[in-house]
Design a protein around this motif. Structure first.
Motif, PDB file in Angstrom:
ATOM      1  N   ALA A 172       0.826  -1.199   0.000  1.00  0.00           N
ATOM      2  CA  ALA A 172       0.000   0.000   0.000  1.00  0.00           C
ATOM      3  C   ALA A 172       0.868   1.260   0.000  1.00  0.00           C
ATOM      4  CB  ALA A 172      -0.937  -0.002   1.210  1.00  0.00           C
ATOM      5  N   GLY A 173       1.897   1.282   0.824  1.00  0.00           N
ATOM      6  CA  GLY A 173       2.895   2.336   0.802  1.00  0.00           C
ATOM      7  C   GLY A 173       2.304   3.740   0.879  1.00  0.00           C
ATOM      8  N   PRO A 174       2.955   4.720   0.197  1.00  0.00           N
ATOM      9  CA  PRO A 174       2.531   6.113   0.318  1.00  0.00           C
ATOM     10  C   PRO A 174       1.176   6.402  -0.310  1.00  0.00           C
ATOM     11  CG  PRO A 174       4.222   5.885  -1.372  1.00  0.00           C
ATOM     12  CD  PRO A 174       4.130   4.563  -0.678  1.00  0.00           C
ATOM     13  N   ASP A 175       0.713   5.575  -1.225  1.00  0.00           N
ATOM     14  CA  ASP A 175      -0.569   5.820  -1.884  1.00  0.00           C
ATOM     15  C   ASP A 175      -1.760   5.283  -1.099  1.00  0.00           C
ATOM     16  OD1 ASP A 175       0.486   7.180  -4.011  1.00  0.00           O
ATOM     17  OD2 ASP A 175       0.727   5.402  -5.263  1.00  0.00           O
ATOM     18  N   GLY A 176      -1.504   4.602   0.002  1.00  0.00           N
ATOM     19  CA  GLY A 176      -2.596   4.138   0.858  1.00  0.00           C
ATOM     20  C   GLY A 176      -3.225   2.853   0.374  1.00  0.00           C
ATOM     21  N   GLU A 177      -4.331   2.493   1.036  1.00  0.00           N
ATOM     22  CA  GLU A 177      -5.013   1.235   0.757  1.00  0.00           C
ATOM     23  C   GLU A 177      -5.692   1.264  -0.616  1.00  0.00           C
ATOM     24  OE1 GLU A 177      -6.520  -0.136   5.130  1.00  0.00           O
ATOM     25  OE2 GLU A 177      -7.372   1.696   4.285  1.00  0.00           O
ATOM     26  N   LEU A 178      -5.910   0.080  -1.154  1.00  0.00           N
ATOM     27  CA  LEU A 178      -6.559  -0.073  -2.455  1.00  0.00           C
ATOM     28  C   LEU A 178      -8.054  -0.270  -2.236  1.00  0.00           C
ATOM     29  CD1 LEU A 178      -6.196  -0.373  -5.521  1.00  0.00           C
ATOM     30  CD2 LEU A 178      -5.780  -2.807  -5.157  1.00  0.00           C
ATOM     31  N   THR A 179      -8.853   0.708  -2.649  1.00  0.00           N
ATOM     32  CA  THR A 179     -10.291   0.681  -2.405  1.00  0.00           C
ATOM     33  C   THR A 179     -11.051   0.470  -3.712  1.00  0.00           C
ATOM     34  OG1 THR A 179     -10.586   3.075  -2.678  1.00  0.00           O
ATOM     35  CG2 THR A 179      -9.984   2.269  -0.482  1.00  0.00           C
ATOM     36  N   TYR A 180     -12.292   0.010  -3.585  1.00  0.00           N
ATOM     37  CA  TYR A 180     -13.109  -0.218  -4.786  1.00  0.00           C
ATOM     38  C   TYR A 180     -14.572   0.079  -4.503  1.00  0.00           C
ATOM     39  CZ  TYR A 180     -15.322  -4.432  -2.956  1.00  0.00           C
ATOM     40  OH  TYR A 180     -16.079  -5.298  -2.210  1.00  0.00           O
ATOM     41  N   VAL A 181     -15.293   0.432  -5.551  1.00  0.00           N
ATOM     42  CA  VAL A 181     -16.750   0.530  -5.558  1.00  0.00           C
ATOM     43  C   VAL A 181     -17.213  -0.178  -6.821  1.00  0.00           C
ATOM     44  CG1 VAL A 181     -18.749   2.046  -5.764  1.00  0.00           C
ATOM     45  CG2 VAL A 181     -16.827   2.718  -4.305  1.00  0.00           C
ATOM     46  N   ARG A 182     -18.111  -1.135  -6.689  1.00  0.00           N
ATOM     47  CA  ARG A 182     -18.639  -1.847  -7.861  1.00  0.00           C
ATOM     48  C   ARG A 182     -20.165  -1.816  -7.828  1.00  0.00           C
ATOM     49  NH1 ARG A 182     -16.630  -7.487 -10.413  1.00  0.00           N
ATOM     50  NH2 ARG A 182     -15.312  -5.967 -11.482  1.00  0.00           N
ATOM     51  N   ALA A 183     -20.770  -1.580  -8.986  1.00  0.00           N
ATOM     52  CA  ALA A 183     -22.226  -1.532  -9.089  1.00  0.00           C
ATOM     53  C   ALA A 183     -22.669  -2.119 -10.419  1.00  0.00           C
ATOM     54  CB  ALA A 183     -22.722  -0.092  -8.963  1.00  0.00           C
ATOM     55  N   ARG A 184     -23.853  -2.692 -10.421  1.00  0.00           N
ATOM     56  CA  ARG A 184     -24.470  -3.151 -11.661  1.00  0.00           C
ATOM     57  C   ARG A 184     -25.232  -1.978 -12.256  1.00  0.00           C
ATOM     58  NH1 ARG A 184     -27.316  -8.774 -10.190  1.00  0.00           N
ATOM     59  NH2 ARG A 184     -27.314  -9.024 -12.451  1.00  0.00           N
ATOM     60  N   VAL A 185     -25.205  -1.854 -13.578  1.00  0.00           N
ATOM     61  CA  VAL A 185     -25.760  -0.674 -14.225  1.00  0.00           C
ATOM     62  C   VAL A 185     -26.676  -1.046 -15.384  1.00  0.00           C
ATOM     63  CG1 VAL A 185     -23.813   0.817 -13.609  1.00  0.00           C
ATOM     64  CG2 VAL A 185     -23.745  -0.470 -15.758  1.00  0.00           C
ATOM     65  N   GLU A 186     -27.557  -0.122 -15.696  1.00  0.00           N
ATOM     66  CA  GLU A 186     -28.389  -0.220 -16.894  1.00  0.00           C
ATOM     67  C   GLU A 186     -27.693   0.568 -17.998  1.00  0.00           C
ATOM     68  OE1 GLU A 186     -32.720   1.328 -18.578  1.00  0.00           O
ATOM     69  OE2 GLU A 186     -32.157   1.662 -16.489  1.00  0.00           O
ATOM     70  N   ARG A 187     -27.446  -0.073 -19.110  1.00  0.00           N
ATOM     71  CA  ARG A 187     -26.758   0.577 -20.229  1.00  0.00           C
ATOM     72  C   ARG A 187     -27.784   1.120 -21.226  1.00  0.00           C
ATOM     73  NH1 ARG A 187     -22.207  -2.398 -24.055  1.00  0.00           N
ATOM     74  NH2 ARG A 187     -21.517  -0.536 -25.232  1.00  0.00           N
ATOM     75  N   VAL A 188     -27.705   2.423 -21.491  1.00  0.00           N
ATOM     76  CA  VAL A 188     -28.630   3.078 -22.414  1.00  0.00           C
ATOM     77  C   VAL A 188     -27.831   3.632 -23.583  1.00  0.00           C
ATOM     78  CG1 VAL A 188     -30.329   4.918 -22.702  1.00  0.00           C
ATOM     79  CG2 VAL A 188     -30.191   3.683 -20.530  1.00  0.00           C
ATOM     80  N   VAL A 189     -28.101   3.142 -24.781  1.00  0.00           N
ATOM     81  CA  VAL A 189     -27.411   3.607 -25.987  1.00  0.00           C
ATOM     82  C   VAL A 189     -28.289   4.658 -26.650  1.00  0.00           C
ATOM     83  CG1 VAL A 189     -26.450   2.957 -28.224  1.00  0.00           C
ATOM     84  CG2 VAL A 189     -26.256   1.391 -26.265  1.00  0.00           C
ATOM     85  N   GLY A 190     -27.821   5.916 -26.610  1.00  0.00           N
ATOM     86  CA  GLY A 190     -28.581   6.976 -27.252  1.00  0.00           C
ATOM     87  C   GLY A 190     -28.382   6.987 -28.757  1.00  0.00           C
ATOM     88  N   SER A 191     -27.141   6.760 -29.183  1.00  0.00           N
ATOM     89  CA  SER A 191     -26.785   6.708 -30.601  1.00  0.00           C
ATOM     90  C   SER A 191     -25.397   6.103 -30.686  1.00  0.00           C
ATOM     91  CB  SER A 191     -26.806   8.109 -31.225  1.00  0.00           C
ATOM     92  OG  SER A 191     -25.716   8.883 -30.734  1.00  0.00           O
ATOM     93  N   LYS A 192     -24.820   6.058 -31.881  1.00  0.00           N
ATOM     94  CA  LYS A 192     -23.458   5.540 -32.006  1.00  0.00           C
ATOM     95  C   LYS A 192     -22.449   6.467 -31.360  1.00  0.00           C
ATOM     96  CE  LYS A 192     -22.599   7.629 -36.534  1.00  0.00           C
ATOM     97  NZ  LYS A 192     -22.208   7.358 -37.950  1.00  0.00           N
ATOM     98  N   ASP A 193     -22.893   7.687 -30.988  1.00  0.00           N
ATOM     99  CA  ASP A 193     -21.997   8.676 -30.389  1.00  0.00           C
ATOM    100  C   ASP A 193     -22.335   8.984 -28.936  1.00  0.00           C
ATOM    101  OD1 ASP A 193     -20.436   9.169 -32.757  1.00  0.00           O
ATOM    102  OD2 ASP A 193     -22.140  10.299 -33.558  1.00  0.00           O
TER     103      ASP A 193
END
Length: 247
Positions: free
Chosen positions: A189-210
């Motif tokens: 971990a050193g100077p940058d501290g502990e390794l943290t995470y956040v994980r979530a399931r999501v709904e994917r919405v495609v508005g267009s190819k862009d």
């Protein structure tokens, strides 16, 4: 070139969904109820390395423990280092989109504590041969404030592969991960501290190819989803991510 933040592209992505579950994304985070949903659960979870023994055990499985292949978003990084964003269609496969954001993990934690996190990634490069998620250079905004620029990774680093391997069987949650063994290229971990995470399931919405959007699926919506609707939250997700390619 004007940013899409105040333009019609973002407004189109924010239109109500046809199933009526999402009404709007409130800038205020829903008043007194803005810190609700999955982030309430995050605050209750002990952020201790000992609490990640289960994560380490799950990471030893050869396949994910998700009931289906829902799109998954993971934000992770050392507390005093930069935060990475990974988007998976299947956690058993390499991420669909992987990028190190130009913001510190500690800054993201402060935004999470406010109850609403909106990440917007804007690309002004355009190629007919590349999908939106394959663009390389992105301007990054967090809750309307520009954080800087980032470049999509073609391959994960050793540290990133270690994190994604540990979380292979995790569908949602937050916590602290054990560092990778030094023999596998990990660093303490050193100077940058502990390794943290956040994980979530999501709904994917495609508005267009862009344009695409990813809205966190609130677990409370399935059961008593009306628990916060009366507090002004309108069922708005606490975490949303937008990818937009400028025309």
């Amino acid at each position: 070139m004007p940013s899409f933040i105040d333009g019609p592209t973002l407004r189109a992505l924010l239109r109500p969904s046809t199933n009526g579950r999402r009404t709007k994304i409130s800038d205020s985070g829903g008043g007194s109820g803005g810190g609700g949903g999955i982030f309430k659960m995050f605050k209750l979870m002990p952020m201790l390395s000992s609490g990640c023994k289960m994560v380490a055990l799950l990471g030893k499985h050869n396949r994910a423990l998700l009931a289906d292949h829902a799109t998954t978003v993971t934000l992770f990084g050392h507390r005093r280092g930069r935060v990475s964003l990974a988007i998976h269609e299947d956690t058993r496969a390499p991420p669909l989109f992987l990028i190190e954001l130009p913001m510190l993990t500690s800054a993201l934690h402060r935004e999470i504590s406010s109850g609403v996190v909106k990440l917007a990634l804007e690309s002004d490069t355009r190629s007919a041969r590349r999908r939106l998620v394959e663009e390389y250079v992105w301007a990054v905004y967090c809750n309307g404030r520009k954080a800087g620029y980032a470049i999509r990774r073609k391959e994960a680093s050793d540290d990133e592969r270690h994190v994604l391997r540990l979380l292979r069987g995790v569908s949602m949650g937050a916590g602290v991960l054990p560092a990778a063994p030094e023999k596998e290229g990990g660093v303490p971990a050193g100077p940058d501290g502990e390794l943290t995470y956040v994980r979530a399931r999501v709904e994917r919405v495609v508005g267009s190819k862009d344009s695409e959007a990813f809205y966190m699926i609130n677990p409370e919506e399935g059961g008593n989803g009306g628990s916060e609707s009366g507090a002004g939250g309108g069922g708005a997700p606490e975490l949303s991510i937008f990818l937009v390619r400028m025309k």
